[in-house]
Enzyme design. Structure first.
Site, PDB file in Angstrom:
ATOM      1  N   ARG A  80     -13.312   1.535  -9.360  1.00  0.00           N
ATOM      2  CA  ARG A  80     -12.383   2.680  -9.274  1.00  0.00           C
ATOM      3  C   ARG A  80     -11.637   2.814 -10.595  1.00  0.00           C
ATOM      4  NH1 ARG A  80      -8.249   1.970  -4.536  1.00  0.00           N
ATOM      5  NH2 ARG A  80     -10.055   2.409  -3.216  1.00  0.00           N
ATOM      6  N   ARG A 149      -0.633   1.684  -8.308  1.00  0.00           N
ATOM      7  CA  ARG A 149      -1.981   2.274  -8.392  1.00  0.00           C
ATOM      8  C   ARG A 149      -1.970   3.563  -9.224  1.00  0.00           C
ATOM      9  NH1 ARG A 149      -5.263   0.479  -4.067  1.00  0.00           N
ATOM     10  NH2 ARG A 149      -4.671  -1.643  -3.531  1.00  0.00           N
ATOM     11  N   LYS A 213      -0.020  -3.381  -2.364  1.00  0.00           N
ATOM     12  CA  LYS A 213      -0.238  -2.180  -3.175  1.00  0.00           C
ATOM     13  C   LYS A 213       1.016  -1.303  -3.195  1.00  0.00           C
ATOM     14  CE  LYS A 213      -3.732  -0.869  -0.566  1.00  0.00           C
ATOM     15  NZ  LYS A 213      -4.754  -0.147   0.231  1.00  0.00           N
ATOM     16  N   LYS A 215       2.218   2.813  -4.452  1.00  0.00           N
ATOM     17  CA  LYS A 215       1.631   4.098  -4.849  1.00  0.00           C
ATOM     18  C   LYS A 215       2.692   5.122  -5.236  1.00  0.00           C
ATOM     19  CE  LYS A 215      -2.466   3.382  -2.086  1.00  0.00           C
ATOM     20  NZ  LYS A 215      -3.328   3.879  -0.999  1.00  0.00           N
ATOM     21  N   CYS A 434     -12.333   9.972   4.428  1.00  0.00           N
ATOM     22  CA  CYS A 434     -12.450   8.806   3.546  1.00  0.00           C
ATOM     23  C   CYS A 434     -13.925   8.449   3.393  1.00  0.00           C
ATOM     24  CB  CYS A 434     -11.686   7.639   4.139  1.00  0.00           C
ATOM     25  SG  CYS A 434     -12.465   6.996   5.624  1.00  0.00           S
ATOM     26  N   CYS A 440     -17.684   1.005   2.883  1.00  0.00           N
ATOM     27  CA  CYS A 440     -16.379   0.411   3.171  1.00  0.00           C
ATOM     28  C   CYS A 440     -16.494  -0.717   4.202  1.00  0.00           C
ATOM     29  CB  CYS A 440     -15.408   1.472   3.676  1.00  0.00           C
ATOM     30  SG  CYS A 440     -13.813   0.720   4.052  1.00  0.00           S
ATOM     31  N   CYS A 479     -11.259   4.207   9.958  1.00  0.00           N
ATOM     32  CA  CYS A 479     -10.428   3.141  10.534  1.00  0.00           C
ATOM     33  C   CYS A 479      -8.974   3.566  10.368  1.00  0.00           C
ATOM     34  CB  CYS A 479     -10.726   1.800   9.851  1.00  0.00           C
ATOM     35  SG  CYS A 479      -9.796   1.518   8.333  1.00  0.00           S
ATOM     36  N   CYS A 483      -6.980   6.283   4.610  1.00  0.00           N
ATOM     37  CA  CYS A 483      -7.312   6.644   3.224  1.00  0.00           C
ATOM     38  C   CYS A 483      -7.461   8.149   2.983  1.00  0.00           C
ATOM     39  CB  CYS A 483      -8.575   5.912   2.792  1.00  0.00           C
ATOM     40  SG  CYS A 483      -8.402   4.124   2.831  1.00  0.00           S
TER      41      CYS A 483
HETATM   42 FE1  SRM Z   1      -7.810   3.250   0.825  1.00  0.00          FE
HETATM   43  C1  SRM Z   1      -8.571   0.071   1.597  1.00  0.00           C
HETATM   44  C2  SRM Z   1     -10.964   3.783  -0.063  1.00  0.00           C
HETATM   45  C3  SRM Z   1      -6.841   6.146  -0.611  1.00  0.00           C
HETATM   46  C4  SRM Z   1      -4.834   3.087   2.556  1.00  0.00           C
HETATM   47  N1  SRM Z   1      -9.424   2.054   0.757  1.00  0.00           N
HETATM   48  C5  SRM Z   1      -9.518   0.737   1.092  1.00  0.00           C
HETATM   49  C6  SRM Z   1     -10.880   0.161   0.708  1.00  0.00           C
HETATM   50  C7  SRM Z   1     -10.771  -0.418  -0.665  1.00  0.00           C
HETATM   51  C8  SRM Z   1     -11.509  -0.833   1.732  1.00  0.00           C
HETATM   52  C9  SRM Z   1     -11.263  -2.291   1.543  1.00  0.00           C
HETATM   53  O1  SRM Z   1     -10.103  -2.724   1.393  1.00  0.00           O
HETATM   54  O2  SRM Z   1     -12.233  -3.027   1.594  1.00  0.00           O
HETATM   55  C10 SRM Z   1     -11.720   1.468   0.714  1.00  0.00           C
HETATM   56  C11 SRM Z   1     -12.961   1.468  -0.157  1.00  0.00           C
HETATM   57  C12 SRM Z   1     -14.027   2.344   0.471  1.00  0.00           C
HETATM   58  C13 SRM Z   1     -15.195   2.572  -0.384  1.00  0.00           C
HETATM   59  O3  SRM Z   1     -16.303   2.144  -0.012  1.00  0.00           O
HETATM   60  O4  SRM Z   1     -15.087   3.198  -1.419  1.00  0.00           O
HETATM   61  C14 SRM Z   1     -10.661   2.503   0.433  1.00  0.00           C
HETATM   62  N2  SRM Z   1      -8.697   4.616  -0.244  1.00  0.00           N
HETATM   63  C15 SRM Z   1     -10.035   4.707  -0.426  1.00  0.00           C
HETATM   64  C16 SRM Z   1     -10.417   6.024  -1.062  1.00  0.00           C
HETATM   65  C17 SRM Z   1     -11.612   5.937  -2.007  1.00  0.00           C
HETATM   66  C18 SRM Z   1     -10.659   7.032   0.058  1.00  0.00           C
HETATM   67  C19 SRM Z   1     -11.356   8.311  -0.364  1.00  0.00           C
HETATM   68  O5  SRM Z   1     -12.339   8.618   0.307  1.00  0.00           O
HETATM   69  O6  SRM Z   1     -10.919   8.982  -1.270  1.00  0.00           O
HETATM   70  C20 SRM Z   1      -9.081   6.364  -1.752  1.00  0.00           C
HETATM   71  C21 SRM Z   1      -8.961   5.790  -3.131  1.00  0.00           C
HETATM   72  C22 SRM Z   1      -7.704   6.212  -3.792  1.00  0.00           C
HETATM   73  C23 SRM Z   1      -7.572   5.797  -5.226  1.00  0.00           C
HETATM   74  O7  SRM Z   1      -8.211   6.417  -6.078  1.00  0.00           O
HETATM   75  O8  SRM Z   1      -6.803   4.875  -5.504  1.00  0.00           O
HETATM   76  C24 SRM Z   1      -8.102   5.664  -0.820  1.00  0.00           C
HETATM   77  N3  SRM Z   1      -6.093   4.366   0.893  1.00  0.00           N
HETATM   78  C25 SRM Z   1      -5.952   5.600   0.328  1.00  0.00           C
HETATM   79  C26 SRM Z   1      -4.800   6.259   0.856  1.00  0.00           C
HETATM   80  C27 SRM Z   1      -4.344   7.658   0.513  1.00  0.00           C
HETATM   81  C28 SRM Z   1      -3.396   7.695  -0.659  1.00  0.00           C
HETATM   82  O9  SRM Z   1      -3.196   6.688  -1.347  1.00  0.00           O
HETATM   83  O10 SRM Z   1      -2.826   8.762  -0.907  1.00  0.00           O
HETATM   84  C29 SRM Z   1      -4.238   5.387   1.781  1.00  0.00           C
HETATM   85  C30 SRM Z   1      -3.014   5.690   2.692  1.00  0.00           C
HETATM   86  C31 SRM Z   1      -1.734   5.601   1.985  1.00  0.00           C
HETATM   87  C32 SRM Z   1      -1.223   4.195   1.976  1.00  0.00           C
HETATM   88  O11 SRM Z   1      -1.628   3.429   1.098  1.00  0.00           O
HETATM   89  O12 SRM Z   1      -0.453   3.836   2.866  1.00  0.00           O
HETATM   90  C33 SRM Z   1      -5.052   4.203   1.784  1.00  0.00           C
HETATM   91  N4  SRM Z   1      -6.805   1.782   1.877  1.00  0.00           N
HETATM   92  C34 SRM Z   1      -5.631   1.945   2.556  1.00  0.00           C
HETATM   93  C35 SRM Z   1      -5.336   0.739   3.280  1.00  0.00           C
HETATM   94  C36 SRM Z   1      -4.094   0.497   4.172  1.00  0.00           C
HETATM   95  C37 SRM Z   1      -2.971  -0.075   3.398  1.00  0.00           C
HETATM   96  C38 SRM Z   1      -1.822  -0.502   4.275  1.00  0.00           C
HETATM   97  O13 SRM Z   1      -0.680  -0.375   3.851  1.00  0.00           O
HETATM   98  O14 SRM Z   1      -2.047  -1.004   5.372  1.00  0.00           O
HETATM   99  C39 SRM Z   1      -6.403  -0.153   3.036  1.00  0.00           C
HETATM  100  C40 SRM Z   1      -6.598  -1.574   3.594  1.00  0.00           C
HETATM  101  C41 SRM Z   1      -5.773  -2.576   2.874  1.00  0.00           C
HETATM  102  O15 SRM Z   1      -5.147  -2.333   1.856  1.00  0.00           O
HETATM  103  O16 SRM Z   1      -5.768  -3.704   3.378  1.00  0.00           O
HETATM  104  C42 SRM Z   1      -7.310   0.542   2.163  1.00  0.00           C
HETATM  105 FE1  SF4 Z   2     -12.435   2.375   4.724  1.00  0.00          FE
HETATM  106 FE2  SF4 Z   2     -10.648   2.698   6.614  1.00  0.00          FE
HETATM  107 FE3  SF4 Z   2     -10.106   3.479   4.145  1.00  0.00          FE
HETATM  108 FE4  SF4 Z   2     -11.840   4.811   5.540  1.00  0.00          FE
HETATM  109  S1  SF4 Z   2      -9.672   4.589   6.057  1.00  0.00           S
HETATM  110  S2  SF4 Z   2     -12.128   4.134   3.418  1.00  0.00           S
HETATM  111  S3  SF4 Z   2     -12.811   3.270   6.742  1.00  0.00           S
HETATM  112  S4  SF4 Z   2     -10.405   1.411   4.775  1.00  0.00           S
END
Ligand code: SRM
Ligand code: SF4
Length: 565
Positions: A80, A149, A213, A215, A434, A440, A479, A483
């Site tokens: 990323r 981030r 993390k 943001k 997402c 993922c 899930c 995201c």
């Molecule tokens: Fe996310 C984890 C993809 C935006 C909340 N996110 C992941 C992971 C890395 C899975 C993992 O931990 O193994 C995913 C990788 C999937 C893949 O195969 O690519 C993933 N997140 C994404 C992306 C690519 C979704 C998309 O389709 O665009 C976004 C990448 C953003 C970037 O460029 O940095 C993405 N993730 C978000 C957002 C939205 C935002 O930031 O505006 C959220 C919700 C906001 C937040 O953070 O609260 C988000 N991602 C999470 C979480 C939950 C964090 C938490 O506080 O519980 C996880 C899981 C974790 O961190 O343990 C996670």
């Molecule tokens: Fe993966 Fe869950 Fe984030 Fe979707 S919402 S990319 S399934 S961690």
């Protein structure tokens, strides 16, 4: 005096130990990369590599088949980028296009935080990939991990002077909050130096970085295109007489949750105060270091700023922040949001230059049967007409184009089938998902591969009730981590199991109210059956201009969560 930093009796989470032992995020990554026996890296390194912008993954579509063949999972890495405000030059686009075709799975993913992801890079190509990115000044430092981030910034071509200033602040903030360790350069770039890099101490982070993390985003009203209230740290631009004067600060948003654990929940940020624009970096660092010092390092599911503020209270947070800043911030200034999401098609900036926002389904740049995104955008970038801007909703803006070049761009859009925005319904234009399966590791259900089908079903329902071409925001995640920010969608589907989702309703259309669980663990038939009478009710009984989300709340279909001011 404020409460003391987190001194819970519970043991620190395992990741805290990994960070402490990591020697500035180095761990044994070099040894892991050199190990020819496996396509994976050592367990501890799977945590550390995130700080370098990469995740170890495996292809879940073939996981079971490989297990039966007694093969290790098909390991590869997602990379990323850090791309503050989502701006890429044509040269950078061409480099990423070449990188994913040579080292990745041949696609590019535009993320919900305005960054690129390259999927499917095998271990032996990781260094080549980072170095190829570095040659066009793209790095991945802090794109993942317990750090600040990618900093988002709203897209707003109609106000391009202020827009440019907002982007400069996003870039400046990203640099200001960047970790200082040289580990990235040593491990991936063979010690190559980036211009302006600094030494090894971590004045903002310390040896264990943040609890989790973090943001940040900057938004330019009236368009809430970055979903500002879902961010840990938000800056809402205040413009007076056409000039950017300062920002309203928000803090404590975040969406991740875990099914069945009520102590985890999505939360919208609180409004904290107003600051003159010159103080942005200072205030951001004070918010981040407050979380560094008070965030929960014992339980990673409770470690985001949203829980620190929820547990200790907004009044406590303000007191602590204002103490660090040497005095209180002024009261927030008035502003309003009138739209969210992206505005598609051509727009003219105040300087007369043109911007074309294209709808990219699922944010996936790939050559499909009709839309040839990879080939078409390569052809566009080769023309070198203007930068490419990634939106916070996984779409793409071809920006800064001279009027005289418009016809060339129109011809490319037609030739490669990229004009989806000209025909798609408002639901299909707005829907986000997402990544989910197959890459993922946390996905429980499909999202990206399902979003366009599901949007079409919602469109069919709307049409059946005489509401064709009505706008309802639909977001799907595989899930509960959130995201695609599904908890601020009017119809949110949150993956529970293959083909099954929780149905969330009741958010507003501007990203200022969370939705709520309406029905649990439904398959598609049950989801559509649940939505049908509600959409019928909305069609029959809505007030003028009333959105679906507002109608569900007014009619008591769901009760939105309480909010602390
Ligand atoms: Fe996310 C984890 C993809 C935006 C909340 N996110 C992941 C992971 C890395 C899975 C993992 O931990 O193994 C995913 C990788 C999937 C893949 O195969 O690519 C993933 N997140 C994404 C992306 C690519 C979704 C998309 O389709 O665009 C976004 C990448 C953003 C970037 O460029 O940095 C993405 N993730 C978000 C957002 C939205 C935002 O930031 O505006 C959220 C919700 C906001 C937040 O953070 O609260 C988000 N991602 C999470 C979480 C939950 C964090 C938490 O506080 O519980 C996880 C899981 C974790 O961190 O343990 C996670
Ligand atoms: Fe993966 Fe869950 Fe984030 Fe979707 S919402 S990319 S399934 S961690």
């Amino acid at each position: 005096m404020s409460k003391s930093p987190n001194v819970s009796a519970a043991p620190l989470s395992a990741v805290e130990g990994i960070k402490t032992r990591s020697r500035g995020l180095r761990g044994s990554l070099v040894e892991s990369l050199a190990n020819p026996v496996t396509g994976a890296i050592a367990d501890d390194d799977t945590q550390l590599i995130k700080f370098h912008g990469s995740y170890q993954q495996d292809d879940r579509d073939v996981r079971e088949e490989r297990r039966q063949q007694k093969l290790e999972p098909a390991f590869s890495f997602m990379i990323r980028t850090r791309l503050p405000g989502g701006v890429a030059t044509p040269q950078q686009w061409l480099a990423l296009d070449a990188i994913t075709r040579e080292f990745g799975n041949g696609t590019l993913k535009l993320t919900t935080r305005q960054a690129f992801q390259v999927h499917g890079v095998v271990k032996r190509h990781l260094r080549d990939t980072f170095m190829a990115m570095n040659r066009v000044a793209i790095d991945c430092i802090a794109a993942c991990g317990d750090v600040n981030r990618n900093v988002m910034a709203g897209i707003n071509p109609a106000q391009s002077a202020v827009h440019a200033e907002i982007h400069a602040y996003a870039r400046g903030l990203s640099e200001h909050l960047l970790p200082h360790t040289r580990a990235y350069h040593e491990i991936w770039l063979d010690g190559e130096k980036l211009a302006g890099e600094v030494g090894e101490a971590e004045p903002l982070y310390g040896a264990t970085y943040l609890p989790r993390k973090f943001k940040a985003a900057i938004v330019l009203p009236p368009h809430n295109d970055v979903d500002i209230y879902t961010q840990d740290l938000g800056f809402i631009a205040i413009v007076e007489a056409g000039q950017l004067v300062g920002f309203n600060l928000t803090a404590g948003g975040g969406l991740g949750a875990t099914h069945g654990e009520s102590a985890t929940f999505p939360r919208l940020a609180n409004s904290i105060g107003y600051l003159p624009k010159e103080r942005l970096n200072e205030v951001a660092a004070a918010v981040m270091t407050t979380q560094r010092d008070f965030g929960d390092r014992t339980n990673r599911k409770h470690a985001r700023l949203k829980y620190t503020i929820q547990d200790r209270g907004v009044a406590w947070f303000k007191e602590e922040l204002f103490r660090r800043l040497g005095g209180p911030l002024a009261a927030p200034k008035p502003f309003s949001f009138t739209t969210r999401g992206d505005r598609f098609g051509w727009e003219t900036g105040e300087d007369g230059r043109l911007h074309l926002t294209l709808r990219v389904p699922g944010g996936r740049i790939v050559d499909g049967p009709t839309a040839k995104w990879m080939t078409g955008l390569r052809a566009y970038a080769e023309l070198g007409l203007g930068e490419l801007r990634l939106t916070a909703n996984q779409n793409l803006q071809l920006a800064n184009i001279a009027v005289s070049e418009k016809s060339k761009v129109d011809a490319l859009v037609t030739q490669y089938g990229l004009g989806i925005h000209e025909v798609a319904t408002p639901v299909a234009l707005d829907a986000i998902a997402c990544v989910a399966l197959p890459t993922c590791a946390l996905a429980m259900a499909e999202a990206e591969r399902y979003i366009m089908d599901f949007s079409a079903r919602v469109d069919a329902l709307l049409t059946s009730h005489g509401l064709d071409r009505e706008r309802v925001s639909v977001r799907i995640t595989g899930c509960p981590n959130g995201c695609a920010r599904p908890y601020v969608a009017e119809i949110g589907l949150v993956g529970k199991a293959p083909g099954r989702y929780n149905l969330m309703l009741g958010a507003d259309a501007l990203g200022t109210r969370l939705n709520t669980l309406y029905r649990e663990n439904l398959d598609e038939t049950a989801i559509l059956a649940a939505l049908d009478p509600l959409i019928a009710g909305w069609a029959a009984g809505r007030h003028a201009g009333e959105t679906f989300g507002d109608w569900t709340v007014r009619n008591g279909v769901v009760v939105p969560p309480a909010v602390e001011a």
